[in-house]
Write a protein that holds these residues in place. Structure first.
Motif, PDB file in Angstrom:
ATOM      1  N   ILE A 180     -66.208 -94.483  88.933  1.00 17.49           N
ATOM      2  CA  ILE A 180     -67.205 -94.957  89.876  1.00 17.49           C
ATOM      3  C   ILE A 180     -68.166 -93.836  90.257  1.00 17.49           C
ATOM      4  CG2 ILE A 180     -67.544 -95.859  92.214  1.00 17.49           C
ATOM      5  CD1 ILE A 180     -64.871 -97.306  91.910  1.00 17.49           C
ATOM      6  N   LYS A 181     -67.664 -92.627  90.481  1.00 15.57           N
ATOM      7  CA  LYS A 181     -68.520 -91.510  90.866  1.00 15.57           C
ATOM      8  C   LYS A 181     -69.528 -91.160  89.767  1.00 15.57           C
ATOM      9  CE  LYS A 181     -65.174 -89.324  93.984  1.00 15.57           C
ATOM     10  NZ  LYS A 181     -64.297 -88.150  94.183  1.00 15.57           N
ATOM     11  N   LYS A 182     -69.191 -91.378  88.541  1.00 13.15           N
ATOM     12  CA  LYS A 182     -70.065 -91.036  87.422  1.00 13.15           C
ATOM     13  C   LYS A 182     -71.169 -92.068  87.198  1.00 13.15           C
ATOM     14  CE  LYS A 182     -66.676 -88.398  84.716  1.00 13.15           C
ATOM     15  NZ  LYS A 182     -65.904 -88.342  83.447  1.00 13.15           N
ATOM     16  N   MET A 183     -71.107 -93.181  87.897  1.00 19.08           N
ATOM     17  CA  MET A 183     -72.064 -94.251  87.661  1.00 19.08           C
ATOM     18  C   MET A 183     -73.359 -94.028  88.443  1.00 19.08           C
ATOM     19  SD  MET A 183     -69.715 -97.693  87.421  1.00 19.08           S
ATOM     20  CE  MET A 183     -71.168 -98.716  87.462  1.00 19.08           C
ATOM     21  N   THR A 184     -74.209 -93.159  87.909  1.00 17.84           N
ATOM     22  CA  THR A 184     -75.553 -92.989  88.440  1.00 17.84           C
ATOM     23  C   THR A 184     -76.516 -93.750  87.536  1.00 17.84           C
ATOM     24  OG1 THR A 184     -75.994 -91.023  87.112  1.00 17.84           O
ATOM     25  CG2 THR A 184     -74.921 -90.686  89.246  1.00 17.84           C
ATOM     26  N   LEU A 185     -77.759 -93.907  87.999  1.00 13.18           N
ATOM     27  CA  LEU A 185     -78.745 -94.631  87.203  1.00 13.18           C
ATOM     28  C   LEU A 185     -78.949 -93.957  85.849  1.00 13.18           C
ATOM     29  CD1 LEU A 185     -80.783 -96.954  87.027  1.00 13.18           C
ATOM     30  CD2 LEU A 185     -82.488 -95.427  88.062  1.00 13.18           C
ATOM     31  N   PHE A 186     -79.001 -92.632  85.849  1.00 15.07           N
ATOM     32  CA  PHE A 186     -79.239 -91.922  84.591  1.00 15.07           C
ATOM     33  C   PHE A 186     -78.064 -92.059  83.630  1.00 15.07           C
ATOM     34  CE2 PHE A 186     -78.935 -88.072  81.957  1.00 15.07           C
ATOM     35  CZ  PHE A 186     -80.130 -88.179  81.269  1.00 15.07           C
ATOM     36  N   THR A 187     -76.841 -91.854  84.132  1.00 11.82           N
ATOM     37  CA  THR A 187     -75.683 -91.906  83.237  1.00 11.82           C
ATOM     38  C   THR A 187     -75.452 -93.305  82.673  1.00 11.82           C
ATOM     39  OG1 THR A 187     -74.181 -92.242  85.121  1.00 11.82           O
ATOM     40  CG2 THR A 187     -74.499 -89.976  84.353  1.00 11.82           C
ATOM     41  N   LEU A 188     -75.850 -94.327  83.423  1.00  9.54           N
ATOM     42  CA  LEU A 188     -75.753 -95.697  82.916  1.00  9.54           C
ATOM     43  C   LEU A 188     -76.890 -96.024  81.945  1.00  9.54           C
ATOM     44  CD1 LEU A 188     -74.790 -97.849  86.036  1.00  9.54           C
ATOM     45  CD2 LEU A 188     -73.403 -97.470  84.003  1.00  9.54           C
TER      46      LEU A 188
ATOM     47  N   GLY B 144     -68.886 -99.426  83.582  1.00  6.09           N
ATOM     48  CA  GLY B 144     -69.468 -98.091  83.508  1.00  6.09           C
ATOM     49  C   GLY B 144     -69.431 -97.450  82.139  1.00  6.09           C
ATOM     50  N   PHE B 145     -68.842 -98.120  81.144  1.00  3.94           N
ATOM     51  CA  PHE B 145     -68.683 -97.523  79.815  1.00  3.94           C
ATOM     52  C   PHE B 145     -69.853 -97.916  78.899  1.00  3.94           C
ATOM     53  CE2 PHE B 145     -64.325 -97.924  81.500  1.00  3.94           C
ATOM     54  CZ  PHE B 145     -63.972 -96.584  81.497  1.00  3.94           C
ATOM     55  N   THR B 146     -71.045 -97.508  79.308  1.00  3.87           N
ATOM     56  CA  THR B 146     -72.230 -97.872  78.528  1.00  3.87           C
ATOM     57  C   THR B 146     -72.287 -97.115  77.198  1.00  3.87           C
ATOM     58  OG1 THR B 146     -73.492 -96.248  79.822  1.00  3.87           O
ATOM     59  CG2 THR B 146     -73.613 -98.550  80.512  1.00  3.87           C
ATOM     60  N   LYS B 147     -71.623 -95.960  77.120  1.00  7.00           N
ATOM     61  CA  LYS B 147     -71.630 -95.208  75.859  1.00  7.00           C
ATOM     62  C   LYS B 147     -70.910 -95.962  74.750  1.00  7.00           C
ATOM     63  CE  LYS B 147     -71.793 -90.531  77.823  1.00  7.00           C
ATOM     64  NZ  LYS B 147     -71.083 -89.232  77.932  1.00  7.00           N
ATOM     65  N   ASP B 148     -69.860 -96.701  75.102  1.00  6.44           N
ATOM     66  CA  ASP B 148     -69.116 -97.441  74.081  1.00  6.44           C
ATOM     67  C   ASP B 148     -70.010 -98.458  73.374  1.00  6.44           C
ATOM     68  OD1 ASP B 148     -66.834 -96.050  74.656  1.00  6.44           O
ATOM     69  OD2 ASP B 148     -65.925 -97.604  75.894  1.00  6.44           O
ATOM     70  N   ALA B 149     -70.792 -99.194  74.172  1.00  9.41           N
ATOM     71  CA  ALA B 149     -71.708-100.177  73.587  1.00  9.41           C
ATOM     72  C   ALA B 149     -72.731 -99.483  72.698  1.00  9.41           C
ATOM     73  CB  ALA B 149     -72.408-100.962  74.688  1.00  9.41           C
ATOM     74  N   MET B 150     -73.160 -98.302  73.114  1.00  6.13           N
ATOM     75  CA  MET B 150     -74.123 -97.537  72.318  1.00  6.13           C
ATOM     76  C   MET B 150     -73.536 -97.141  70.963  1.00  6.13           C
ATOM     77  SD  MET B 150     -75.746 -93.779  73.151  1.00  6.13           S
ATOM     78  CE  MET B 150     -74.148 -92.980  72.870  1.00  6.13           C
TER      79      MET B 150
END
Length: 449
Positions: free
Chosen positions: A6-14, A155-161
């Motif tokens: 949850i802490k890692k979920m900023t607009l940029f990181t998402l 929060g795992f937007t990298k996986d989809a990428m």
């Protein structure tokens, strides 16, 4: 879902992984167009027309994915992880059933749909085979969208990428084999490109599903598979159906406008396909920011942080407008060279350059709709954008496209002016809606205690 996540979920990181993912999705479509352009301009036009129908169906698939993203984000924001995991299973089940039905309809009635589209006779055979193959396996796209929406809400937007990167590599490899026939293999053209698209999506679905099961810490309740939890399904439909209505209205209006363009001839259709492919690389920035904003606002609204949600939307809107305008200016400067990648037809290059120049007016207006509609949806305000969208898309976009483009003879330039009027009118009214803060009373997930 862990507190560290949850802490890692900023607009940029998402947003940056979503940006790469969307860019690669668009590159996949552009790769089809670019590689087919070496084969035949008619093939490009045929696939472009077929994709108008397929895009409408993909929008209909997306209504479950949209609801999935919003409801999971609100549940996680409210720290109700059990309910969030239940929504994952319910949404996958719903889209399996719905997408299989639509895939069968596409396969069986493909020719009838293309006839309704007024597809020219010289394009019919290739458009038909593409629609049958890609449309018949379009349920794969529906499931990739739903599973992807779930995993990104966690929060795992990298996986989809990463999955999208793999799908692109497979698709391009398949296109190369189909179009160029290396090592003595048969040249399959449009048919091979369609098969390549279906296979790459199947492999992508398998991989992203495995990643979903690994990433979610709360055990997925498989006992709900095909049982349709009425409460969660109701929430999904309350968000998904109106959202799908808005997208469906947009794609229907685009379908009508493409029908008008068919009156102008195959060259105008081809110009539109090439121009839209370049426009997508402007659109991708605002789309990525809108998706990242939707996830974060869902979490903030679920947690009861309405002021944080309001400020986030306004900040995201500013970012998207500045970036989109800058990208439109860059692509305008290099439009001749970019169109030259696809074709050596000077008429197409000249007209396409003018249309791209008009995007400097179009894209900032589109940012309002992308970012603010995503924010309203994340907060639970889903009906207003649909009603306004239908009125503007058909009352302004379709009507002006016919009047300016066909009746007054402005052609594609008139059509693009209609797009600009529609996007700015809707966009400014969406801004008024967000600033009214009516959406604060529309949250779907209630906090416990």
């Amino acid at each position: 879902m862990s507190k560290q996540t949850i802490k890692k979920m900023t607009l940029f990181t998402l947003t940056w992984p979503i940006f790469i993912e969307l860019l690669l999705h668009m590159f996949m479509g552009s790769a089809d167009t670019l590689m087919l352009s070496q084969y035949s301009d008619n093939s490009v036009a045929a696939v472009g027309l077929a994709n108008q129908i397929l895009n409408m169906v993909i929008v209909m698939f997306g209504f479950i994915a949209v609801g999935t993203s919003v409801i999971i984000a609100q549940f996680l924001g409210a720290k109700q992880e059990k309910e969030a995991s239940e929504v994952v299973i319910v949404s996958i089940t719903a889209n399996i059933v719905f997408s299989l039905v639509l895939s069968v309809v596409l396969f069986v009635f493909a020719e009838r749909f293309l006839i309704w589209m007024n597809v020219p006779p010289e394009l019919m055979d290739e458009a038909l085979i593409y629609t049958k193959v890609v449309g018949g396996f379009s349920f794969l796209t529906a499931l990739v969208m739903t599973v992807g929406a779930a995993i990104k809400s966690y929060g795992f937007t990298k996986d989809a990428m990463y999955v999208t990167i793999g799908m692109n590599i497979l698709n391009i490899l398949g296109n190369f084999i189909s179009i160029y026939g290396p090592f003595g293999l048969p040249v399959l053209g449009v048919e091979g490109v369609a098969i390549s698209t279906a296979i790459s999506r199947l492999i992508g679905l398998i991989i992203i599903t495995v990643l979903l099961f690994k990433r979610i810490e709360h055990k997925l309740p498989f006992n709900l598979l095909f049982r349709f939890h009425k409460g969660h399904l109701s929430k999904l439909l309350k968000i998904g159906v109106p959202s799908a209505g808005e997208h469906l209205a947009y794609n229907t209006s685009q379908l009508l406008i493409v029908y008008f363009i068919t009156m102008l001839g195959t060259e105008m259709l081809t110009t539109r396909v090439y121009t839209v492919n370049l426009m997508m690389f402007i659109l991708v920035f605002a789309s990525a920011i809108a998706q990242g904003t939707q996830i974060l606002i869902g979490h903030k609204v679920g947690a009861g942080d309405h002021n944080g949600a309001y400020q986030l939307c306004m900040r995201s809107l500013r970012y998207s407008m500045v970036i989109s305008l800058g990208m439109a200016a860059i692509i305008t400067l290099f439009s001749d060279s970019l169109f030259g990648i696809f074709t050596d037809n000077q008429s197409i290059i000249a007209l396409g350059g003018t249309l791209i120049m008009l995007c400097m007016l179009l894209e900032p207006g589109r940012c309002f709709n992308l970012v603010i509609i995503s924010s309203l949806r994340a907060a639970g305000d889903v009906k207003f954008p649909v009603y306004l969208g239908i009125a503007s898309m058909f009352g302004v976009s379709v009507t002006l496209a016919y009047l300016l483009g066909i009746h007054f003879g402005l052609g594609l330039i008139g059509v693009w002016i209609a797009f600009i009027a529609d996007e700015w009118l809707r966009g400014l009214l969406m801004l008024w809606r967000w600033r009214s803060r009516v959406w604060e009373r529309m949250t779907f997930v209630k906090q416990k205690g």
